[in-house]
Design an enzyme around this catalytic site. Structure first.
Site, PDB file in Angstrom:
ATOM      1  N   HIS A 222       9.508  10.437 -27.909  1.00  0.00           N
ATOM      2  CA  HIS A 222       8.494  11.291 -27.271  1.00  0.00           C
ATOM      3  C   HIS A 222       8.852  12.779 -27.409  1.00  0.00           C
ATOM      4  O   HIS A 222       8.030  13.594 -27.828  1.00  0.00           O
ATOM      5  CB  HIS A 222       8.355  10.905 -25.788  1.00  0.00           C
ATOM      6  CG  HIS A 222       7.467  11.833 -25.016  1.00  0.00           C
ATOM      7  ND1 HIS A 222       6.092  11.855 -25.169  1.00  0.00           N
ATOM      8  CD2 HIS A 222       7.751  12.800 -24.101  1.00  0.00           C
ATOM      9  CE1 HIS A 222       5.578  12.799 -24.374  1.00  0.00           C
ATOM     10  NE2 HIS A 222       6.563  13.376 -23.711  1.00  0.00           N
TER      11      HIS A 222
ATOM     12  N   HIS B 283       1.283  13.416 -28.996  1.00  0.00           N
ATOM     13  CA  HIS B 283       0.857  12.039 -28.687  1.00  0.00           C
ATOM     14  C   HIS B 283       0.217  11.379 -29.909  1.00  0.00           C
ATOM     15  O   HIS B 283       0.395  10.183 -30.131  1.00  0.00           O
ATOM     16  CB  HIS B 283      -0.131  12.041 -27.520  1.00  0.00           C
ATOM     17  CG  HIS B 283       0.546  12.054 -26.186  1.00  0.00           C
ATOM     18  ND1 HIS B 283      -0.142  12.229 -24.999  1.00  0.00           N
ATOM     19  CD2 HIS B 283       1.843  11.909 -25.832  1.00  0.00           C
ATOM     20  CE1 HIS B 283       0.714  12.202 -23.989  1.00  0.00           C
ATOM     21  NE2 HIS B 283       1.921  12.018 -24.467  1.00  0.00           N
TER      22      HIS B 283
ATOM     23  N   LYS C   8       3.911  11.607 -11.135  1.00  0.00           N
ATOM     24  CA  LYS C   8       3.066  10.784 -12.015  1.00  0.00           C
ATOM     25  C   LYS C   8       3.778   9.463 -12.250  1.00  0.00           C
ATOM     26  O   LYS C   8       4.921   9.434 -12.710  1.00  0.00           O
ATOM     27  CB  LYS C   8       2.841  11.487 -13.356  1.00  0.00           C
ATOM     28  CG  LYS C   8       1.798  12.573 -13.314  1.00  0.00           C
ATOM     29  CD  LYS C   8       1.475  13.070 -14.717  1.00  0.00           C
ATOM     30  CE  LYS C   8       0.437  14.165 -14.675  1.00  0.00           C
ATOM     31  NZ  LYS C   8       0.200  14.762 -16.017  1.00  0.00           N
TER      32      LYS C   8
ATOM     33  N   LYS D  13       8.872  23.320 -13.253  1.00  0.00           N
ATOM     34  CA  LYS D  13       7.946  22.204 -13.042  1.00  0.00           C
ATOM     35  C   LYS D  13       7.533  22.114 -11.576  1.00  0.00           C
ATOM     36  O   LYS D  13       6.358  21.897 -11.256  1.00  0.00           O
ATOM     37  CB  LYS D  13       8.559  20.880 -13.509  1.00  0.00           C
ATOM     38  CG  LYS D  13       7.595  19.718 -13.259  1.00  0.00           C
ATOM     39  CD  LYS D  13       7.631  18.618 -14.243  1.00  0.00           C
ATOM     40  CE  LYS D  13       6.471  17.649 -13.968  1.00  0.00           C
ATOM     41  NZ  LYS D  13       6.517  16.447 -14.762  1.00  0.00           N
TER      42      LYS D  13
ATOM     43  N   ARG E 244      -1.448  22.507 -14.043  1.00  0.00           N
ATOM     44  CA  ARG E 244      -0.482  21.456 -14.428  1.00  0.00           C
ATOM     45  C   ARG E 244      -0.663  21.058 -15.892  1.00  0.00           C
ATOM     46  O   ARG E 244       0.283  20.627 -16.548  1.00  0.00           O
ATOM     47  CB  ARG E 244      -0.600  20.246 -13.496  1.00  0.00           C
ATOM     48  CG  ARG E 244       0.468  19.203 -13.785  1.00  0.00           C
ATOM     49  CD  ARG E 244       0.672  18.211 -12.663  1.00  0.00           C
ATOM     50  NE  ARG E 244       1.697  17.251 -13.027  1.00  0.00           N
ATOM     51  CZ  ARG E 244       2.260  16.399 -12.206  1.00  0.00           C
ATOM     52  NH1 ARG E 244       1.908  16.370 -10.942  1.00  0.00           N
ATOM     53  NH2 ARG E 244       3.191  15.563 -12.625  1.00  0.00           N
TER      54      ARG E 244
ATOM     55  N   GLU F 290      11.743  19.209 -24.119  1.00  0.00           N
ATOM     56  CA  GLU F 290      11.004  19.495 -22.875  1.00  0.00           C
ATOM     57  C   GLU F 290      11.629  20.694 -22.141  1.00  0.00           C
ATOM     58  O   GLU F 290      10.932  21.422 -21.458  1.00  0.00           O
ATOM     59  CB  GLU F 290      10.958  18.259 -21.966  1.00  0.00           C
ATOM     60  CG  GLU F 290      10.258  17.045 -22.569  1.00  0.00           C
ATOM     61  CD  GLU F 290       8.728  17.051 -22.432  1.00  0.00           C
ATOM     62  OE1 GLU F 290       8.160  18.028 -21.918  1.00  0.00           O
ATOM     63  OE2 GLU F 290       8.114  16.058 -22.872  1.00  0.00           O
TER      64      GLU F 290
ATOM     65  N   HIS G 113       1.699  18.356 -26.473  1.00  0.00           N
ATOM     66  CA  HIS G 113       1.455  16.925 -26.269  1.00  0.00           C
ATOM     67  C   HIS G 113       0.194  16.406 -26.965  1.00  0.00           C
ATOM     68  O   HIS G 113       0.114  15.215 -27.246  1.00  0.00           O
ATOM     69  CB  HIS G 113       1.407  16.595 -24.769  1.00  0.00           C
ATOM     70  CG  HIS G 113       2.771  16.592 -24.130  1.00  0.00           C
ATOM     71  ND1 HIS G 113       3.591  17.701 -24.083  1.00  0.00           N
ATOM     72  CD2 HIS G 113       3.484  15.603 -23.517  1.00  0.00           C
ATOM     73  CE1 HIS G 113       4.720  17.393 -23.466  1.00  0.00           C
ATOM     74  NE2 HIS G 113       4.679  16.131 -23.107  1.00  0.00           N
TER      75      HIS G 113
ATOM     76  N   GLU H  62      -3.328  17.920 -11.292  1.00  0.00           N
ATOM     77  CA  GLU H  62      -3.721  18.372 -12.633  1.00  0.00           C
ATOM     78  C   GLU H  62      -5.217  18.684 -12.742  1.00  0.00           C
ATOM     79  O   GLU H  62      -5.924  18.181 -13.605  1.00  0.00           O
ATOM     80  CB  GLU H  62      -3.315  17.353 -13.708  1.00  0.00           C
ATOM     81  CG  GLU H  62      -3.269  17.980 -15.095  1.00  0.00           C
ATOM     82  CD  GLU H  62      -2.613  17.120 -16.157  1.00  0.00           C
ATOM     83  OE1 GLU H  62      -1.515  16.600 -15.932  1.00  0.00           O
ATOM     84  OE2 GLU H  62      -3.226  16.988 -17.228  1.00  0.00           O
TER      85      GLU H  62
ATOM     86  N   ARG I 214       0.817  -1.238   0.000  1.00  0.00           N
ATOM     87  CA  ARG I 214       0.000   0.000   0.000  1.00  0.00           C
ATOM     88  C   ARG I 214       0.840   1.272   0.000  1.00  0.00           C
ATOM     89  O   ARG I 214       0.382   2.336   0.395  1.00  0.00           O
ATOM     90  CB  ARG I 214      -0.982   0.025   1.173  1.00  0.00           C
ATOM     91  CG  ARG I 214      -1.955  -1.128   1.152  1.00  0.00           C
ATOM     92  CD  ARG I 214      -3.177  -0.855   1.982  1.00  0.00           C
ATOM     93  NE  ARG I 214      -4.106  -1.959   1.839  1.00  0.00           N
ATOM     94  CZ  ARG I 214      -4.089  -3.049   2.611  1.00  0.00           C
ATOM     95  NH1 ARG I 214      -3.205  -3.158   3.595  1.00  0.00           N
ATOM     96  NH2 ARG I 214      -4.954  -4.010   2.411  1.00  0.00           N
TER      97      ARG I 214
HETATM   98  N1  GLY Z   1       4.681  15.415 -17.846  1.00  0.00           N
HETATM   99  C1  GLY Z   1       3.598  16.243 -17.474  1.00  0.00           C
HETATM  100  C2  GLY Z   1       3.318  16.238 -16.015  1.00  0.00           C
HETATM  101  O1  GLY Z   1       4.108  15.747 -15.237  1.00  0.00           O
HETATM  102  O2  GLY Z   1       2.293  16.727 -15.619  1.00  0.00           O
END
Ligand code: GLY
Length: 382
Positions: free
Chosen positions: A274, A260, A152, A235, A249, A194, A256, A245, A130
């Protein structure tokens, strides 16, 4: 914005998330401080290093030595290189290996690698018992400025990328800029897309600095560290105000939505990395913004010129095998965008530009003008 001419001390960027705040430590050879930094954070911890074959060849022994020096016992779990490892099957293998290695609730998972390893190991840490802590040791430029920061984590489903995952913040990120010396020039360039993204979306002065200094970033040294630290600060600030997000965010998704779709069209293969898809996507987002009268065409030209100067692909026509597989067809690209997470009830979400350094989230964009824009791009010269 001027870069420091020279510095030997690591730069530390704080990700301000209250009791889950953590440091990103950036600098040449900071990997050797991994053990002492972990020992200070989590005395008595045991660690399991998750990495891939190619990173293991270059950096595993150094990582293990850094841990041993601080008296931290570690085990190693090595997965195959590449996007294919972000799968249920590999997640199962890693989870079982972590249990066999007796990684307990108070122990630590270390993700040593690029975005694939970071996402996979971070997700395994999120669900093991967990949730156990993890440390990111990103070994690509893309991972250092993007995927290792912000929590993420996840794997791909056969139905789409990153569809299974969790927000799970690391407790520490160690971004050793010397590790980037072993990247291929193409991989480094893809990560640079990036870096440039942070200038385009929120920092015009940084974008101008990149225009003047990008060659030095590729060479290494203080300019590289400055670029990585500035990107991580950007960031970190966005993640600190919108971890999940629900708002700002999404700005990080500049380039993208288009990118994508292009990655999907090329089967997430080596035909388009990418970051390369993001570079083309940023240019398309800038040109689309210009077509809507939101920014001057000269700004879109400036963005395209900079990414091209850095050696990145900037047009659909630059993609290997462009004329095959429907890449040259606006309807196919629209269909691919429609499968993206950024689509809601047929409307698209785009990150558009009001200026270089000022991006906005445009929800509910009608598909028709996007389709017309793509059709014109495909019909015209680049
Ligand atoms: N790569 C985009 C983010 O971390 O939100």
């Amino acid at each position: 914005m001027t870069a420091p001419l020279k510095h030997t001390d690591p730069v530390v960027v704080d990700v301000a998330l209250g009791d889950r705040a953590y440091d990103i430590v950036i600098g040449r050879d900071v990997l050797s401080s991994l053990g002492s930094r972990i020992a200070a954070l989590r005395p008595g911890v045991r660690a399991a290093i998750v990495t891939d074959r190619s990173v293991a060849e270059h950096w595993l022994e150094k990582t293990e030595a850094a841990l041993a020096q601080a008296g931290i016992a570690s085990s190693r779990i090595i997965v195959e290189e590449g996007e294919g490892s972000k799968s249920y099957a590999t997640l199962e293998k890693v989870s079982e290996a972590l249990i066999s290695a007796k990684i307990e609730r108070n122990d630590l998972v270390i993700a040593l690698g690029g975005g694939v390893v970071g996402d996979l190991a971070g997700f395994a840490a999120a669900i093991l018992r967990r949730g156990v802590d993890f440390v990111q040791v990103p070994t690509t430029l893309l991972a250092q400025v993007d995927s290792s920061v912000g929590g993420k984590t996840g794997i791909n489903s056969p139905q789409g990328k990153n569809l299974v995952g969790a927000f799970h913040q690391p407790v520490l990120v160690i971004a050793d800029t010397a590790v980037l010396d072993t990247l291929s020039p193409r991989q480094f360039r893809a990560g640079y897309a990036e870096v440039a993204k942070y200038g385009v979306l929120g920092d015009a002065a940084f974008f101008s600095w990149l225009e003047a200094n990008h060659a030095d970033i590729f060479k290494g040294g203080a300019a590289r560290e400055h670029a990585i630290a500035t990107s991580c600060r950007a960031k970190a600030a966005i993640v600190a105000r919108d971890e999940r997000e629900t708002g700002d965010r999404a700005l990080l998704n500049l380039g993208h939505t288009f990118g994508h779709a292009l990655e999907a069209a090329t089967g997430f293969s080596d035909r388009l990395f990418h970051g390369e898809g993001v570079a083309i996507g940023i240019v398309l987002a800038a040109e689309f913004s210009a077509s809507l009268g939101m920014i001057a065409s000269s700004d879109a030209v400036r963005i395209e010129r900079h990414l091209a100067e850095a050696g990145l692909p900037t047009h659909l026509q630059h993609i290997a095998g462009f004329s095959q597989e429907g890449l040259a067809d606006a309807d196919t690209l629209m269909a691919l965008m429609a499968q993206d997470k950024k689509v809601r009830r047929g409307k698209l979400t785009f990150i558009l530009l009001e200026a270089i350094g000022r991006a906005v989230i445009a929800k509910d964009v009608e598909p028709a003008p996007v389709r017309d824009f793509l059709a014109k791009k495909l019909a015209g010269n680049k």
